[in-house]
Design a protein around this motif. Sequence first.
Motif, PDB file in Angstrom:
ATOM      1  N   ASP A 229       0.804  -1.322  -0.001  1.00  0.00           N
ATOM      2  CA  ASP A 229      -0.023  -0.010   0.090  1.00  0.00           C
ATOM      3  C   ASP A 229       0.956   1.389  -0.218  1.00  0.00           C
ATOM      4  O   ASP A 229       0.435   2.146   0.752  1.00  0.00           O
ATOM      5  CB  ASP A 229      -0.833   0.037   1.201  1.00  0.00           C
ATOM      6  N   TYR A 230       1.879   1.242  -0.689  1.00  0.00           N
ATOM      7  CA  TYR A 230       2.787   2.465  -0.931  1.00  0.00           C
ATOM      8  C   TYR A 230       2.389   3.392  -2.055  1.00  0.00           C
ATOM      9  O   TYR A 230       2.085   2.870  -3.137  1.00  0.00           O
ATOM     10  CB  TYR A 230       4.232   2.118  -1.081  1.00  0.00           C
ATOM     11  N   PRO A 231       2.170   4.508  -1.833  1.00  0.00           N
ATOM     12  CA  PRO A 231       1.461   5.328  -2.867  1.00  0.00           C
ATOM     13  C   PRO A 231       2.015   5.678  -4.176  1.00  0.00           C
ATOM     14  O   PRO A 231       1.370   5.609  -5.209  1.00  0.00           O
ATOM     15  CB  PRO A 231       1.213   6.611  -2.160  1.00  0.00           C
ATOM     16  N   SER A 232       3.348   5.509  -4.102  1.00  0.00           N
ATOM     17  CA  SER A 232       4.031   5.745  -5.499  1.00  0.00           C
ATOM     18  C   SER A 232       4.624   4.728  -6.199  1.00  0.00           C
ATOM     19  O   SER A 232       5.138   4.768  -7.491  1.00  0.00           O
ATOM     20  CB  SER A 232       5.213   6.989  -5.314  1.00  0.00           C
ATOM     21  N   ILE A 233       4.450   3.575  -5.486  1.00  0.00           N
ATOM     22  CA  ILE A 233       5.141   2.298  -6.317  1.00  0.00           C
ATOM     23  C   ILE A 233       4.196   0.881  -5.853  1.00  0.00           C
ATOM     24  O   ILE A 233       3.370   0.772  -4.946  1.00  0.00           O
ATOM     25  CB  ILE A 233       6.386   1.866  -5.200  1.00  0.00           C
ATOM     26  N   SER A 234       4.031   0.249  -7.161  1.00  0.00           N
ATOM     27  CA  SER A 234       3.220  -0.790  -7.138  1.00  0.00           C
ATOM     28  C   SER A 234       3.948  -1.993  -7.370  1.00  0.00           C
ATOM     29  O   SER A 234       4.995  -2.119  -7.852  1.00  0.00           O
ATOM     30  CB  SER A 234       2.024  -0.634  -8.326  1.00  0.00           C
ATOM     31  N   ASN A 235       3.345  -3.000  -6.845  1.00  0.00           N
ATOM     32  CA  ASN A 235       4.109  -4.347  -6.982  1.00  0.00           C
ATOM     33  C   ASN A 235       4.042  -4.877  -8.345  1.00  0.00           C
ATOM     34  O   ASN A 235       4.900  -5.807  -8.645  1.00  0.00           O
ATOM     35  CB  ASN A 235       3.512  -5.552  -6.113  1.00  0.00           C
ATOM     36  N   SER A 236       3.047  -4.524  -9.243  1.00  0.00           N
ATOM     37  CA  SER A 236       3.296  -4.898 -10.376  1.00  0.00           C
ATOM     38  C   SER A 236       4.315  -4.172 -11.293  1.00  0.00           C
ATOM     39  O   SER A 236       5.058  -4.728 -12.190  1.00  0.00           O
ATOM     40  CB  SER A 236       1.785  -4.484 -11.246  1.00  0.00           C
ATOM     41  N   GLN A 237       4.618  -3.150 -10.783  1.00  0.00           N
ATOM     42  CA  GLN A 237       6.107  -2.248 -11.471  1.00  0.00           C
ATOM     43  C   GLN A 237       7.153  -3.082 -11.000  1.00  0.00           C
ATOM     44  O   GLN A 237       7.959  -3.254 -11.798  1.00  0.00           O
ATOM     45  CB  GLN A 237       5.924  -0.870 -10.943  1.00  0.00           C
ATOM     46  N   ILE A 238       7.271  -3.498  -9.858  1.00  0.00           N
ATOM     47  CA  ILE A 238       8.445  -4.163  -9.311  1.00  0.00           C
ATOM     48  C   ILE A 238       8.600  -5.503  -9.909  1.00  0.00           C
ATOM     49  O   ILE A 238       9.602  -5.639 -10.346  1.00  0.00           O
ATOM     50  CB  ILE A 238       8.236  -4.381  -7.621  1.00  0.00           C
ATOM     51  N   GLU A 239       7.605  -6.077 -10.172  1.00  0.00           N
ATOM     52  CA  GLU A 239       7.535  -7.493 -10.955  1.00  0.00           C
ATOM     53  C   GLU A 239       7.890  -7.392 -12.402  1.00  0.00           C
ATOM     54  O   GLU A 239       8.546  -8.382 -12.880  1.00  0.00           O
ATOM     55  CB  GLU A 239       6.146  -8.165 -10.882  1.00  0.00           C
ATOM     56  N   ALA A 240       7.502  -6.421 -13.004  1.00  0.00           N
ATOM     57  CA  ALA A 240       8.030  -6.049 -14.230  1.00  0.00           C
ATOM     58  C   ALA A 240       9.393  -5.794 -14.411  1.00  0.00           C
ATOM     59  O   ALA A 240      10.314  -6.399 -15.211  1.00  0.00           O
ATOM     60  CB  ALA A 240       7.262  -4.585 -15.057  1.00  0.00           C
ATOM     61  N   PHE A 241       9.930  -5.175 -13.277  1.00  0.00           N
ATOM     62  CA  PHE A 241      11.431  -4.841 -13.248  1.00  0.00           C
ATOM     63  C   PHE A 241      12.248  -5.957 -12.842  1.00  0.00           C
ATOM     64  O   PHE A 241      13.381  -6.272 -13.652  1.00  0.00           O
ATOM     65  CB  PHE A 241      11.498  -3.710 -12.083  1.00  0.00           C
ATOM     66  N   ASN A 242      11.618  -6.699 -12.102  1.00  0.00           N
ATOM     67  CA  ASN A 242      12.594  -8.116 -11.745  1.00  0.00           C
ATOM     68  C   ASN A 242      12.436  -9.068 -12.974  1.00  0.00           C
ATOM     69  O   ASN A 242      13.328  -9.870 -13.099  1.00  0.00           O
ATOM     70  CB  ASN A 242      11.485  -8.813 -10.409  1.00  0.00           C
ATOM     71  N   GLU A 243      11.400  -9.289 -13.649  1.00  0.00           N
ATOM     72  CA  GLU A 243      11.200  -9.992 -14.690  1.00  0.00           C
ATOM     73  C   GLU A 243      12.475  -9.634 -16.025  1.00  0.00           C
ATOM     74  O   GLU A 243      13.040 -10.505 -16.266  1.00  0.00           O
ATOM     75  CB  GLU A 243       9.951  -9.714 -15.625  1.00  0.00           C
ATOM     76  N   LYS A 244      12.697  -8.401 -16.216  1.00  0.00           N
ATOM     77  CA  LYS A 244      13.870  -7.887 -16.961  1.00  0.00           C
ATOM     78  C   LYS A 244      14.932  -8.407 -16.336  1.00  0.00           C
ATOM     79  O   LYS A 244      16.017  -8.582 -17.058  1.00  0.00           O
ATOM     80  CB  LYS A 244      13.585  -6.543 -17.415  1.00  0.00           C
ATOM     81  N   LEU A 245      15.080  -7.817 -15.011  1.00  0.00           N
ATOM     82  CA  LEU A 245      16.331  -8.072 -14.457  1.00  0.00           C
ATOM     83  C   LEU A 245      16.722  -9.552 -14.405  1.00  0.00           C
ATOM     84  O   LEU A 245      17.872  -9.960 -14.619  1.00  0.00           O
ATOM     85  CB  LEU A 245      16.197  -7.819 -12.938  1.00  0.00           C
ATOM     86  N   LYS A 246      15.801 -10.480 -14.448  1.00  0.00           N
ATOM     87  CA  LYS A 246      16.008 -11.863 -14.365  1.00  0.00           C
ATOM     88  C   LYS A 246      16.577 -12.739 -15.477  1.00  0.00           C
ATOM     89  O   LYS A 246      17.576 -13.271 -15.647  1.00  0.00           O
ATOM     90  CB  LYS A 246      14.886 -12.692 -13.829  1.00  0.00           C
ATOM     91  N   ASP A 247      15.950 -11.806 -16.773  1.00  0.00           N
ATOM     92  CA  ASP A 247      16.241 -12.321 -18.223  1.00  0.00           C
ATOM     93  C   ASP A 247      17.721 -11.863 -18.455  1.00  0.00           C
ATOM     94  O   ASP A 247      18.285 -12.460 -19.143  1.00  0.00           O
ATOM     95  CB  ASP A 247      15.262 -11.723 -18.962  1.00  0.00           C
ATOM     96  N   ALA A 248      17.972 -10.673 -17.941  1.00  0.00           N
ATOM     97  CA  ALA A 248      19.372 -10.215 -18.422  1.00  0.00           C
ATOM     98  C   ALA A 248      20.247 -11.105 -17.511  1.00  0.00           C
ATOM     99  O   ALA A 248      21.539 -11.392 -18.240  1.00  0.00           O
ATOM    100  CB  ALA A 248      19.574  -8.593 -17.573  1.00  0.00           C
ATOM    101  N   CYS A 249      19.963 -11.690 -16.382  1.00  0.00           N
ATOM    102  CA  CYS A 249      20.898 -12.532 -15.738  1.00  0.00           C
ATOM    103  C   CYS A 249      21.158 -13.828 -16.406  1.00  0.00           C
ATOM    104  O   CYS A 249      22.203 -14.210 -16.561  1.00  0.00           O
ATOM    105  CB  CYS A 249      20.551 -12.846 -14.247  1.00  0.00           C
ATOM    106  N   ASP A 250      20.280 -14.211 -17.008  1.00  0.00           N
ATOM    107  CA  ASP A 250      20.037 -15.400 -17.835  1.00  0.00           C
ATOM    108  C   ASP A 250      20.867 -15.318 -19.116  1.00  0.00           C
ATOM    109  O   ASP A 250      21.534 -16.230 -19.528  1.00  0.00           O
ATOM    110  CB  ASP A 250      18.585 -16.270 -18.096  1.00  0.00           C
ATOM    111  N   GLU A 251      20.526 -14.210 -19.534  1.00  0.00           N
ATOM    112  CA  GLU A 251      21.519 -13.874 -20.901  1.00  0.00           C
ATOM    113  C   GLU A 251      23.023 -13.525 -20.944  1.00  0.00           C
ATOM    114  O   GLU A 251      23.721 -13.834 -21.695  1.00  0.00           O
ATOM    115  CB  GLU A 251      20.715 -12.570 -21.496  1.00  0.00           C
TER     116      GLU A 251
END
Length: 245
Positions: A172-194
Amino acid sequence: MKKTIVEFIITLLILVMSLAIGGYVLHLLIERKGDIFGRNTQTTTQTSSTSKSKTAKTTSTKSTQADDYTGTMWIGDSRFVGMDKAVDITSTDRNFLVAKIGQGLPWFKNTALTSVKKIRSKNSALKTWRYVICLGVNDLKDIDNYIEEYKTLTAEDSKIELILVSVNPVKDYPSISNSQIEAFNEKLKDACDENGWYYIDTYTTLMDQGYKTTDGLHYDNDTYQTIYQGILDGLSDYESQKQKN
């Protein structure tokens, strides 16, 4: 008469000396546990490490530390600052912390890496470095720039083993959502794999096990300990994979 007195005095002196010698022998027997000559005496030396007094932390049953020539650099924002207060990251040998409240990619590039270089120069005996990085919650939109910076970092220094930790959830943080965090993490994980970097997913752990925040963004001590344990487990798995390869 005089002869009798002299004999009495001599006998008394002998008795006193005998008692004194007997008392000394008894003292030695007690002190040296039955061996007058000290052959059974043992000396035990204990070595203890001094650390800051903080909340007791959880410890992994696995080995998370690399060899004696590898250092671990923990780099992060206020969440690493908070975790350090809960678990004392640097209490373990060859672990170093560079973290600051409210920071993101510009701080990492312009300030943190300078501090990291200074720490490495003071610890030149360490030949390889694991960079455990948890950044991004303050600038989730910069994921592509983070990835490019990590690529540059590892390309310029082959001694770095890059270990990237997921950005962890908010509540319940006003300026950050977990959906935004999940999108960030998905790209981060893909970059690690690559790129052959190692990814530690503590986000999923918290979502599965539950977590508590103090302000929606930062965590209570128990949650910080859960995150820390998750990272330690990840480091253990990382070292196991290295040995297999």
